[in-house]
Motif scaffolding. Structure first.
Motif, PDB file in Angstrom:
ATOM      1  N   LEU A  31      35.385  42.203  43.112  1.00 15.59           N
ATOM      2  CA  LEU A  31      35.843  41.012  43.829  1.00 15.59           C
ATOM      3  C   LEU A  31      35.025  40.864  45.098  1.00 15.59           C
ATOM      4  CD1 LEU A  31      39.695  41.549  43.430  1.00 15.59           C
ATOM      5  CD2 LEU A  31      38.254  39.948  42.145  1.00 15.59           C
ATOM      6  N   ASN A  32      34.570  39.655  45.368  1.00 13.24           N
ATOM      7  CA  ASN A  32      33.621  39.473  46.472  1.00 13.24           C
ATOM      8  C   ASN A  32      34.023  38.417  47.500  1.00 13.24           C
ATOM      9  OD1 ASN A  32      31.492  41.310  45.437  1.00 13.24           O
ATOM     10  ND2 ASN A  32      31.453  39.847  43.747  1.00 13.24           N
ATOM     11  N   HIS A  33      35.063  37.642  47.206  1.00 10.87           N
ATOM     12  CA  HIS A  33      35.376  36.513  48.076  1.00 10.87           C
ATOM     13  C   HIS A  33      36.574  36.822  48.961  1.00 10.87           C
ATOM     14  CE1 HIS A  33      32.353  33.889  46.355  1.00 10.87           C
ATOM     15  NE2 HIS A  33      32.688  34.386  45.177  1.00 10.87           N
ATOM     16  N   LEU A  34      36.261  37.206  50.206  1.00 13.29           N
ATOM     17  CA  LEU A  34      37.275  37.569  51.200  1.00 13.29           C
ATOM     18  C   LEU A  34      37.431  36.427  52.197  1.00 13.29           C
ATOM     19  CD1 LEU A  34      39.144  39.624  52.618  1.00 13.29           C
ATOM     20  CD2 LEU A  34      37.105  40.555  53.747  1.00 13.29           C
ATOM     21  N   TYR A  35      38.675  36.012  52.404  1.00 11.66           N
ATOM     22  CA  TYR A  35      38.999  34.973  53.386  1.00 11.66           C
ATOM     23  C   TYR A  35      39.924  35.577  54.443  1.00 11.66           C
ATOM     24  CZ  TYR A  35      37.048  31.202  50.516  1.00 11.66           C
ATOM     25  OH  TYR A  35      36.199  30.366  49.818  1.00 11.66           O
ATOM     26  N   LEU A  36      39.609  35.336  55.708  1.00 11.77           N
ATOM     27  CA  LEU A  36      40.402  35.857  56.822  1.00 11.77           C
ATOM     28  C   LEU A  36      40.964  34.688  57.613  1.00 11.77           C
ATOM     29  CD1 LEU A  36      37.915  38.621  58.060  1.00 11.77           C
ATOM     30  CD2 LEU A  36      39.810  38.891  56.436  1.00 11.77           C
ATOM     31  N   GLU A  95      50.685  43.787  37.460  1.00  9.06           N
ATOM     32  CA  GLU A  95      49.945  43.492  36.227  1.00  9.06           C
ATOM     33  C   GLU A  95      50.074  42.025  35.836  1.00  9.06           C
ATOM     34  OE1 GLU A  95      49.579  45.048  31.576  1.00  9.06           O
ATOM     35  OE2 GLU A  95      51.163  45.822  32.883  1.00  9.06           O
ATOM     36  N   SER A  96      51.295  41.494  35.891  1.00 13.33           N
ATOM     37  CA  SER A  96      51.503  40.089  35.546  1.00 13.33           C
ATOM     38  C   SER A  96      50.798  39.166  36.536  1.00 13.33           C
ATOM     39  CB  SER A  96      52.999  39.767  35.514  1.00 13.33           C
ATOM     40  OG  SER A  96      53.666  40.556  34.554  1.00 13.33           O
ATOM     41  N   SER A  97      50.834  39.540  37.816  1.00 15.35           N
ATOM     42  CA  SER A  97      50.136  38.755  38.839  1.00 15.35           C
ATOM     43  C   SER A  97      48.648  38.678  38.535  1.00 15.35           C
ATOM     44  CB  SER A  97      50.347  39.382  40.224  1.00 15.35           C
ATOM     45  OG  SER A  97      51.711  39.441  40.557  1.00 15.35           O
ATOM     46  N   ALA A  98      48.086  39.821  38.168  1.00 18.48           N
ATOM     47  CA  ALA A  98      46.650  39.879  37.882  1.00 18.48           C
ATOM     48  C   ALA A  98      46.275  38.978  36.711  1.00 18.48           C
ATOM     49  CB  ALA A  98      46.244  41.321  37.596  1.00 18.48           C
ATOM     50  N   HIS A  99      47.079  38.994  35.656  1.00 17.57           N
ATOM     51  CA  HIS A  99      46.775  38.147  34.497  1.00 17.57           C
ATOM     52  C   HIS A  99      46.897  36.667  34.854  1.00 17.57           C
ATOM     53  CE1 HIS A  99      45.961  40.879  31.162  1.00 17.57           C
ATOM     54  NE2 HIS A  99      46.850  41.711  31.698  1.00 17.57           N
ATOM     55  N   GLU A 156      44.393  45.974  39.303  1.00 18.97           N
ATOM     56  CA  GLU A 156      45.032  45.261  38.198  1.00 18.97           C
ATOM     57  C   GLU A 156      44.236  44.017  37.810  1.00 18.97           C
ATOM     58  OE1 GLU A 156      47.296  46.267  36.333  1.00 18.97           O
ATOM     59  OE2 GLU A 156      48.311  47.855  37.434  1.00 18.97           O
ATOM     60  N   ILE A 157      43.656  43.337  38.794  1.00 16.11           N
ATOM     61  CA  ILE A 157      42.817  42.174  38.494  1.00 16.11           C
ATOM     62  C   ILE A 157      41.591  42.603  37.692  1.00 16.11           C
ATOM     63  CG2 ILE A 157      41.294  40.430  39.529  1.00 16.11           C
ATOM     64  CD1 ILE A 157      43.339  40.267  41.855  1.00 16.11           C
ATOM     65  N   HIS A 158      40.990  43.714  38.083  1.00 17.89           N
ATOM     66  CA  HIS A 158      39.818  44.224  37.366  1.00 17.89           C
ATOM     67  C   HIS A 158      40.183  44.544  35.914  1.00 17.89           C
ATOM     68  CE1 HIS A 158      35.840  45.966  37.052  1.00 17.89           C
ATOM     69  NE2 HIS A 158      36.353  47.105  36.600  1.00 17.89           N
ATOM     70  N   ALA A 160      42.668  43.281  34.177  1.00 19.54           N
ATOM     71  CA  ALA A 160      42.957  42.029  33.481  1.00 19.54           C
ATOM     72  C   ALA A 160      41.668  41.308  33.103  1.00 19.54           C
ATOM     73  CB  ALA A 160      43.838  41.131  34.356  1.00 19.54           C
ATOM     74  N   GLY A 161      40.681  41.366  33.990  1.00 14.48           N
ATOM     75  CA  GLY A 161      39.396  40.746  33.699  1.00 14.48           C
ATOM     76  C   GLY A 161      38.692  41.406  32.530  1.00 14.48           C
ATOM     77  N   LEU A 162      38.816  42.722  32.432  1.00 16.07           N
ATOM     78  CA  LEU A 162      38.180  43.444  31.331  1.00 16.07           C
ATOM     79  C   LEU A 162      38.874  43.178  30.001  1.00 16.07           C
ATOM     80  CD1 LEU A 162      37.528  46.930  33.004  1.00 16.07           C
ATOM     81  CD2 LEU A 162      35.836  45.160  32.480  1.00 16.07           C
ATOM     82  N   SER A 163      40.201  42.991  30.055  1.00 20.94           N
ATOM     83  CA  SER A 163      40.953  42.787  28.814  1.00 20.94           C
ATOM     84  C   SER A 163      40.861  41.355  28.310  1.00 20.94           C
ATOM     85  CB  SER A 163      42.422  43.164  29.021  1.00 20.94           C
ATOM     86  OG  SER A 163      43.039  42.294  29.948  1.00 20.94           O
ATOM     87  N   GLY A 164      40.419  40.431  29.186  1.00 19.38           N
ATOM     88  CA  GLY A 164      40.269  39.041  28.782  1.00 19.38           C
ATOM     89  C   GLY A 164      41.498  38.233  29.109  1.00 19.38           C
ATOM     90  N   SER A 165      41.342  36.915  29.106  1.00 20.06           N
ATOM     91  CA  SER A 165      42.421  35.996  29.462  1.00 20.06           C
ATOM     92  C   SER A 165      43.438  35.893  28.351  1.00 20.06           C
ATOM     93  CB  SER A 165      41.838  34.603  29.753  1.00 20.06           C
ATOM     94  OG  SER A 165      42.865  33.642  29.839  1.00 20.06           O
ATOM     95  N   SER A 166      44.712  35.771  28.744  1.00 23.35           N
ATOM     96  CA  SER A 166      45.761  35.492  27.761  1.00 23.35           C
ATOM     97  C   SER A 166      45.824  34.008  27.444  1.00 23.35           C
ATOM     98  CB  SER A 166      47.125  35.939  28.312  1.00 23.35           C
ATOM     99  OG  SER A 166      47.485  35.149  29.427  1.00 23.35           O
ATOM    100  N   ALA A 167      45.119  33.195  28.262  1.00 22.89           N
ATOM    101  CA  ALA A 167      45.010  31.743  28.072  1.00 22.89           C
ATOM    102  C   ALA A 167      46.338  31.009  28.223  1.00 22.89           C
ATOM    103  CB  ALA A 167      44.401  31.419  26.710  1.00 22.89           C
ATOM    104  N   THR A 168      47.359  31.690  28.756  1.00 23.56           N
ATOM    105  CA  THR A 168      48.667  31.041  28.924  1.00 23.56           C
ATOM    106  C   THR A 168      48.559  29.832  29.842  1.00 23.56           C
ATOM    107  OG1 THR A 168      49.785  33.163  28.662  1.00 23.56           O
ATOM    108  CG2 THR A 168      51.050  31.392  29.673  1.00 23.56           C
ATOM    109  N   LEU A 169      47.946  30.021  30.997  1.00 25.53           N
ATOM    110  CA  LEU A 169      47.830  28.930  31.953  1.00 25.53           C
ATOM    111  C   LEU A 169      46.832  27.894  31.461  1.00 25.53           C
ATOM    112  CD1 LEU A 169      48.557  27.750  34.707  1.00 25.53           C
ATOM    113  CD2 LEU A 169      46.727  29.122  35.700  1.00 25.53           C
ATOM    114  N   VAL A 170      45.745  28.357  30.860  1.00 30.61           N
ATOM    115  CA  VAL A 170      44.720  27.434  30.386  1.00 30.61           C
ATOM    116  C   VAL A 170      45.302  26.488  29.343  1.00 30.61           C
ATOM    117  CG1 VAL A 170      42.493  27.245  29.222  1.00 30.61           C
ATOM    118  CG2 VAL A 170      42.899  29.109  30.833  1.00 30.61           C
ATOM    119  N   ASP A 171      46.094  27.009  28.417  1.00 35.07           N
ATOM    120  CA  ASP A 171      46.665  26.189  27.364  1.00 35.07           C
ATOM    121  C   ASP A 171      47.741  25.241  27.867  1.00 35.07           C
ATOM    122  OD1 ASP A 171      45.030  27.407  25.565  1.00 35.07           O
ATOM    123  OD2 ASP A 171      46.540  28.810  24.813  1.00 35.07           O
ATOM    124  N   SER A 172      48.348  25.595  29.015  1.00 37.28           N
ATOM    125  CA  SER A 172      49.458  24.781  29.513  1.00 37.28           C
ATOM    126  C   SER A 172      48.986  23.508  30.188  1.00 37.28           C
ATOM    127  CB  SER A 172      50.309  25.600  30.504  1.00 37.28           C
ATOM    128  OG  SER A 172      49.586  25.830  31.698  1.00 37.28           O
TER     129      SER A 172
END
Length: 250
Positions: A31-36, A95-99, A156-158, A160-172
Motif C-alpha cells: 500500500l502506497n497512498h498515505l493521506y494525513l 477480514e471483511s473490511s479488507a474484502h 488483511e488488505i494484502h 484479500a488482494g492476493l485472493s482476488g475480488s469477491s465482486a460483491t460490490l462490483v456486481d451491485s
C-alpha cells in the motif's frame, strides 16, 4: 493494480513516530497512498526514522487540511474504532473490511480511516463512514497503538488482494459509477434542508435524526443515477412545499 485506489487516512495524528511506522506497515503490504489530515508534527525526522526504508511513502504522503479533502472522489469509506457508540455503525471485522476495500477499489478510490491516537475517530468523522472496522481484542484493553492497527488491517488488505475480488460490490452497481463521498455529503445537506422545510426536522431540537439517516443511507451502495433520483425527489418535495406556502399566504 487496484490496490493503488486504496487510501490509508490518518486523521489528526499527534505522534510523528506513528506516521513513520504506518508508512512502513503500508509498504510491507503493497500500500502506497498515505493521506494525513491536519497532522500535528509532519514532516519530522522521527517519522523518517520509524519508516525504516518506506521513505517514498512518506515523501508522497498527501497532507490535507480537512477530511473533505482526503476523501475527495472516494465512494467507499471504512473507519476504525475500538469503542462502542450510542448509535451503532454497521460493523465489520478486519477480514471483511479488507474484502470490501479491495472490491471497492476496482470501481475507484476508497479510504480506510484511523483516528487520533488519544481520541480515535470522532462521531462527526464516523458519520462519513459506510462501515466501521473493529479489531477483536481484550475487552478490558482494546485500544491498539495506531501503527499496530494499521499493520493488522493492511495485512488483511494484502491477503484479500492476493485472493482476488469477491465482486460483491462490483456486481451491485449496475452500469453506473457509485456515488462519491462528495455526492453523499451534498445529498445529506439537501435532505436536511428539505426535512426542515417540511417541518419533519426541528433544527432547534434535531436529536440524532440526521445521524440515523446517514447510517441508513451509508448501508446502501448508491450509484450516481440513484443519487440523482433521490435529489430530484427532494427538489420536488421542496417545490411543492413552496407552492403550498404561497397559496396559503394568498
Amino acid at each position: 493494480m487496484f490496490l493503488s485506489n486504496i487510501r490509508i487516512v490518518l486523521v489528526r495524528p499527534t505522534h510523528p513516530g506513528n506516521v513513520g511506522a504506518t508508512a512502513r506497515a503500508m509498504k510491507n503490504m503493497s500500500l502506497n497512498h498515505l493521506y494525513l489530515v491536519a497532522p500535528e508534527d509532519f514532516p519530522s525526522t522521527d517519522a523518517t526514522d520509524r519508516a525504516v526504508g518506506a521513505d517514498d511513502v512518506l515523501e508522497n504522503a498527501v497532507i490535507c487540511a480537512s477530511l473533505d479533502e482526503a476523501l475527495k472522489d472516494c465512494h467507499l469509506v471504512i473507519g476504525t474504532s475500538a469503542r462502542q457508540r450510542r448509535i451503532e455503525w454497521p460493523s465489520l471485522d478486519p477480514e471483511s473490511s479488507a474484502h470490501r476495500l479491495v472490491d471497492g477499489a476496482q470501481l475507484g478510490p476508497v479510504a480506510l480511516l484511523f483516528g487520533q491516537e488519544r481520541t480515535g475517530l470522532l462521531n462527526a468523522e464516523l458519520d462519513r463512514c459506510h462501515f466501521v472496522a473493529t479489531i477483536p481484542a481484550d475487552r478490558n484493553y482494546s485500544s491498539l497503538n495506531l501503527a499496530c492497527a494499521v499493520q493488522i488491517l493492511a495485512y488483511e488488505i494484502h491477503r484479500a488482494g492476493l485472493s482476488g475480488s469477491s465482486a460483491t460490490l462490483v456486481d451491485s452497481v449496475e452500469g453506473d459509477r457509485p456515488a462519491s463521498d462528495e455526492d453523499m455529503q451534498r445529498f445529506y445537506r439537501h435532505l436536511e434542508e428539505a426535512l426542515q422545510q417540511i417541518g419533519f426536522l426541528d433544527p432547534a431540537n434535531p436529536r440524532r435524526l440526521m445521524r440515523r439517516l446517514m447510517r441508513l443511507f451509508n448501508r446502501v451502495v448508491l450509484d450516481r443515477n440513484e443519487m440523482n433520483i433521490l435529489r430530484g425527489i427532494l427538489t420536488a418535495v421542496q417545490q411543492h412545499r413552496e407552492k403550498f406556502d404561497k397559496n396559503d399566504q394568498e
